[in-house]
Design a protein around this motif. Structure first.
Motif, mmCIF file in Angstrom:
data_model
loop_
_atom_site.group_PDB
_atom_site.id
_atom_site.type_symbol
_atom_site.label_atom_id
_atom_site.label_comp_id
_atom_site.label_asym_id
_atom_site.label_seq_id
_atom_site.Cartn_x
_atom_site.Cartn_y
_atom_site.Cartn_z
ATOM 1 N N VAL A 21 12.861 4.460 -3.279
ATOM 2 C CA VAL A 21 12.781 5.894 -3.554
ATOM 3 C C VAL A 21 11.517 6.490 -2.941
ATOM 4 C CG1 VAL A 21 12.462 7.608 -5.380
ATOM 5 C CG2 VAL A 21 14.197 5.814 -5.639
ATOM 6 N N TYR A 22 10.401 5.770 -3.080
ATOM 7 C CA TYR A 22 9.149 6.286 -2.524
ATOM 8 C C TYR A 22 9.223 6.379 -0.999
ATOM 9 C CZ TYR A 22 4.204 6.912 -1.602
ATOM 10 O OH TYR A 22 2.992 7.416 -1.169
ATOM 11 N N ALA A 23 9.800 5.361 -0.347
ATOM 12 C CA ALA A 23 9.955 5.408 1.109
ATOM 13 C C ALA A 23 10.851 6.577 1.525
ATOM 14 C CB ALA A 23 10.530 4.091 1.613
ATOM 15 N N PHE A 24 11.891 6.819 0.742
ATOM 16 C CA PHE A 24 12.790 7.949 1.015
ATOM 17 C C PHE A 24 12.043 9.267 0.912
ATOM 18 C CE2 PHE A 24 15.803 11.062 -0.907
ATOM 19 C CZ PHE A 24 16.613 11.262 0.203
ATOM 20 N N LEU A 25 11.200 9.406 -0.101
ATOM 21 C CA LEU A 25 10.423 10.631 -0.260
ATOM 22 C C LEU A 25 9.408 10.786 0.861
ATOM 23 C CD1 LEU A 25 9.760 10.523 -4.127
ATOM 24 C CD2 LEU A 25 11.477 11.887 -2.911
ATOM 25 N N TRP A 26 8.763 9.691 1.232
ATOM 26 C CA TRP A 26 7.768 9.728 2.320
ATOM 27 C C TRP A 26 8.426 10.199 3.609
ATOM 28 C CZ3 TRP A 26 2.687 7.052 2.381
ATOM 29 C CH2 TRP A 26 2.060 7.110 3.631
ATOM 30 N N GLN A 27 9.563 9.592 3.949
ATOM 31 C CA GLN A 27 10.253 9.969 5.182
ATOM 32 C C GLN A 27 10.835 11.373 5.094
ATOM 33 O OE1 GLN A 27 10.356 8.245 8.052
ATOM 34 N NE2 GLN A 27 9.023 6.697 7.107
ATOM 35 N N GLY A 28 11.126 11.821 3.889
ATOM 36 C CA GLY A 28 11.747 13.128 3.734
ATOM 37 C C GLY A 28 10.786 14.292 3.738
ATOM 38 N N GLY A 29 9.463 14.009 3.749
ATOM 39 C CA GLY A 29 8.499 15.098 3.835
ATOM 40 C C GLY A 29 7.556 15.220 2.666
ATOM 41 N N LEU A 30 7.318 14.138 1.946
ATOM 42 C CA LEU A 30 6.361 14.174 0.845
ATOM 43 C C LEU A 30 4.988 14.589 1.373
ATOM 44 C CD1 LEU A 30 5.838 13.468 -2.171
ATOM 45 C CD2 LEU A 30 5.214 11.168 -1.401
ATOM 46 N N PRO A 31 4.370 15.646 0.834
ATOM 47 C CA PRO A 31 3.066 16.100 1.338
ATOM 48 C C PRO A 31 2.011 15.000 1.235
ATOM 49 C CG PRO A 31 4.038 17.766 -0.089
ATOM 50 C CD PRO A 31 4.891 16.542 -0.222
ATOM 51 N N ALA A 32 1.127 14.971 2.221
ATOM 52 C CA ALA A 32 0.102 13.920 2.267
ATOM 53 C C ALA A 32 -0.767 13.930 1.012
ATOM 54 C CB ALA A 32 -0.763 14.098 3.517
ATOM 55 N N ALA A 33 -1.063 15.114 0.485
ATOM 56 C CA ALA A 33 -1.929 15.208 -0.697
ATOM 57 C C ALA A 33 -1.277 14.625 -1.943
ATOM 58 C CB ALA A 33 -2.307 16.669 -0.945
ATOM 59 N N LEU A 34 0.048 14.479 -1.929
ATOM 60 C CA LEU A 34 0.753 13.992 -3.105
ATOM 61 C C LEU A 34 1.190 12.531 -2.972
ATOM 62 C CD1 LEU A 34 3.066 17.035 -3.945
ATOM 63 C CD2 LEU A 34 0.937 16.362 -5.069
ATOM 64 N N ARG A 35 0.922 11.906 -1.822
ATOM 65 C CA ARG A 35 1.440 10.552 -1.620
ATOM 66 C C ARG A 35 0.852 9.554 -2.609
ATOM 67 N NH1 ARG A 35 1.251 10.684 5.027
ATOM 68 N NH2 ARG A 35 3.084 12.043 5.264
ATOM 69 N N LEU A 36 -0.433 9.605 -2.849
ATOM 70 C CA LEU A 36 -1.048 8.666 -3.784
ATOM 71 C C LEU A 36 -0.638 8.960 -5.230
ATOM 72 C CD1 LEU A 36 -2.864 6.249 -4.167
ATOM 73 C CD2 LEU A 36 -4.838 7.803 -4.258
ATOM 74 N N PRO A 37 -0.709 10.226 -5.709
ATOM 75 C CA PRO A 37 -0.260 10.489 -7.086
ATOM 76 C C PRO A 37 1.200 10.128 -7.321
ATOM 77 C CG PRO A 37 -1.529 12.343 -6.248
ATOM 78 C CD PRO A 37 -1.289 11.441 -5.099
ATOM 79 N N VAL A 38 2.051 10.426 -6.356
ATOM 80 C CA VAL A 38 3.474 10.109 -6.531
ATOM 81 C C VAL A 38 3.692 8.600 -6.517
ATOM 82 C CG1 VAL A 38 5.760 10.316 -5.477
ATOM 83 C CG2 VAL A 38 4.293 12.333 -5.657
ATOM 84 N N ALA A 39 2.940 7.886 -5.682
ATOM 85 C CA ALA A 39 3.052 6.425 -5.668
ATOM 86 C C ALA A 39 2.676 5.839 -7.025
ATOM 87 C CB ALA A 39 2.165 5.839 -4.574
ATOM 88 N N ALA A 40 1.591 6.345 -7.621
ATOM 89 C CA ALA A 40 1.179 5.866 -8.941
ATOM 90 C C ALA A 40 2.249 6.184 -9.980
ATOM 91 C CB ALA A 40 -0.155 6.502 -9.328
ATOM 92 N N TYR A 41 2.831 7.359 -9.885
ATOM 93 C CA TYR A 41 3.860 7.758 -10.852
ATOM 94 C C TYR A 41 5.097 6.876 -10.723
ATOM 95 C CZ TYR A 41 6.960 10.744 -13.547
ATOM 96 O OH TYR A 41 7.829 11.220 -14.492
ATOM 97 N N VAL A 42 5.537 6.637 -9.480
ATOM 98 C CA VAL A 42 6.720 5.796 -9.267
ATOM 99 C C VAL A 42 6.486 4.396 -9.824
ATOM 100 C CG1 VAL A 42 8.134 4.676 -7.503
ATOM 101 C CG2 VAL A 42 7.566 7.101 -7.282
ATOM 102 N N LEU A 43 5.285 3.856 -9.611
ATOM 103 C CA LEU A 43 4.972 2.521 -10.119
ATOM 104 C C LEU A 43 5.025 2.489 -11.648
ATOM 105 C CD1 LEU A 43 4.010 -0.392 -9.762
ATOM 106 C CD2 LEU A 43 1.656 0.490 -9.717
ATOM 107 N N VAL A 44 4.426 3.490 -12.287
ATOM 108 C CA VAL A 44 4.355 3.496 -13.754
ATOM 109 C C VAL A 44 5.746 3.653 -14.363
ATOM 110 C CG1 VAL A 44 3.539 4.807 -15.747
ATOM 111 C CG2 VAL A 44 1.968 4.255 -13.888
ATOM 112 N N ILE A 45 6.557 4.552 -13.831
ATOM 113 C CA ILE A 45 7.881 4.738 -14.431
ATOM 114 C C ILE A 45 8.771 3.522 -14.174
ATOM 115 C CG2 ILE A 45 9.005 5.932 -12.504
ATOM 116 C CD1 ILE A 45 10.312 7.748 -14.619
ATOM 117 N N ALA A 46 8.583 2.848 -13.027
ATOM 118 C CA ALA A 46 9.333 1.617 -12.777
ATOM 119 C C ALA A 46 8.928 0.527 -13.763
ATOM 120 C CB ALA A 46 9.111 1.155 -11.341
ATOM 121 N N LEU A 47 7.637 0.416 -14.041
ATOM 122 C CA LEU A 47 7.173 -0.570 -15.018
ATOM 123 C C LEU A 47 7.670 -0.236 -16.420
ATOM 124 C CD1 LEU A 47 3.492 -1.152 -13.803
ATOM 125 C CD2 LEU A 47 5.488 -2.628 -13.439
ATOM 126 N N MET A 48 7.750 1.052 -16.732
ATOM 127 C CA MET A 48 8.278 1.447 -18.039
ATOM 128 C C MET A 48 9.732 1.001 -18.187
ATOM 129 S SD MET A 48 8.960 5.245 -19.667
ATOM 130 C CE MET A 48 10.471 5.429 -18.725
#
Length: 308
Positions: free
Chosen positions: A180-207
């Motif tokens: 999902v994160y790779a899909f968002l990155w390729q789809g145009g995820l803003p550079a300023a949000l790449r790190l916060p979104v990566a942390a969020y994806v990791l946490v919700i996956a662990l949940m």
């Protein structure tokens, strides 16, 4: 069937108000720019979902407060989909307030147990995230609020359980998160949000992985073990929690795809319906889990235990 007096007192006014609101929406939908059939279908789907929640409360399958949470969530979803923003501003926070009321009433009736405060904290953080995202221009504060909510859920799911007991689920869910994160990155995820979104994806996956591990431990527990150890009586409620965590992942995936990749048709229907389903399943599963002093017999086979 014996109906609790509080359920009877709640059901009539709630149903009457709900139907009045939805028929008013049917009139207002003509001014939203959506096709009449779409507005009609959304309105009646909301009526159906709300009636199901009301019947579940009358049959003691849901607490009245949780039924109101689902009704408010259905109204919030429909108002967002139809572009009725003033109504949406009312019903979206109301849904989480009803969920918090359900937890508080459960604590009052059954006593405070470990995890109740974490559950309230998770719902309060979700409420804050709802408000931030609803107001617009506050995506980062909303992301942080939901990140805190998921951390509370992880801590809650860990209580009395091992970390990530179902390793296959952990690997699969992490793979889905990376995809999902790779899909968002390729789809145009803003550079300023790449790190916060990566942390969020990791946490919700662990949940989600911890929730499925929690269910796995309950499902594999020997028959002689009690509910305090995650025994058979906890299988149904633990499954509800795991399904809720998975629905949370689906909701966030739809939201991120709609925001960063491409607009999805009727995105708010998918995002909000899966979000409220997730919260309702998690809260129901956690509150319906057998108490430590309860007997393991008689509750092991039920997916949806009765509210007492």
């Amino acid at each position: 069937m014996h109906l609790p007096r509080y359920a009877l007192a709640w059901s009539g006014p709630a149903l009457g108000i709900l139907l009045a609101l939805l028929f008013a929406w049917r009139v207002l939908a003509a001014d939203t720019g959506h096709p009449p059939l779409a507005g009609f279908s959304i309105a009646w789907a909301t009526v159906l979902a709300s009636l199901v929640a009301g019947v579940a409360a009358l049959r003691s399958r849901l607490s009245p407060a949780l039924a109101c949470m689902l009704q408010a969530g259905a109204l919030a979803t429909a108002s967002s989909a139809l572009g009725l923003q003033p109504w949406h501003l009312v019903f979206k926070p109301l849904a989480m307030l009803c969920a918090m009321a359900a937890v508080a009433l459960h604590m009052r009736r059954h006593g405070v147990q470990r995890g109740h405060w974490l559950l309230l904290a998770a719902l309060a953080a979700s409420l804050a995230g709802d408000v931030f995202l609803m107001l617009g221009g506050l995506f980062i504060p909303g992301l942080v609020a939901f990140l805190l909510a998921h951390l509370c859920y992880i801590a809650l799911f860990k209580q009395g359980r091992r970390w990530f007991a179902l390793r296959d689920a952990l690997a699969l869910i992490l793979l889905i998160g990376v995809s999902v994160y790779a899909f968002l990155w390729q789809g145009g995820l803003p550079a300023a949000l790449r790190l916060p979104v990566a942390a969020y994806v990791l946490v919700i996956a662990l949940m989600a992985a911890q929730a499925w591990g929690r269910w796995y431990q309950a499902a594999r527990a020997p028959n002689g073990r009690g509910p305090a150890d995650g025994g058979p009586a906890d299988r149904g409620p633990a499954l509800l929690v795991a399904l809720g965590a998975s629905s949370f992942m689906l909701s966030d995936t739809l939201l991120a795809t709609n925001l960063f990749v491409q607009p999805l048709p009727w995105a708010q229907l998918g995002v909000l319906s899966s979000y409220y389903l997730a919260q309702a399943l998690i809260v129901t599963g956690l509150l319906c889990a057998p108490r430590p002093q309860a007997s393991a017999s008689g509750r092991a086979g039920g997916i949806m235990p009765r509210w007492r």
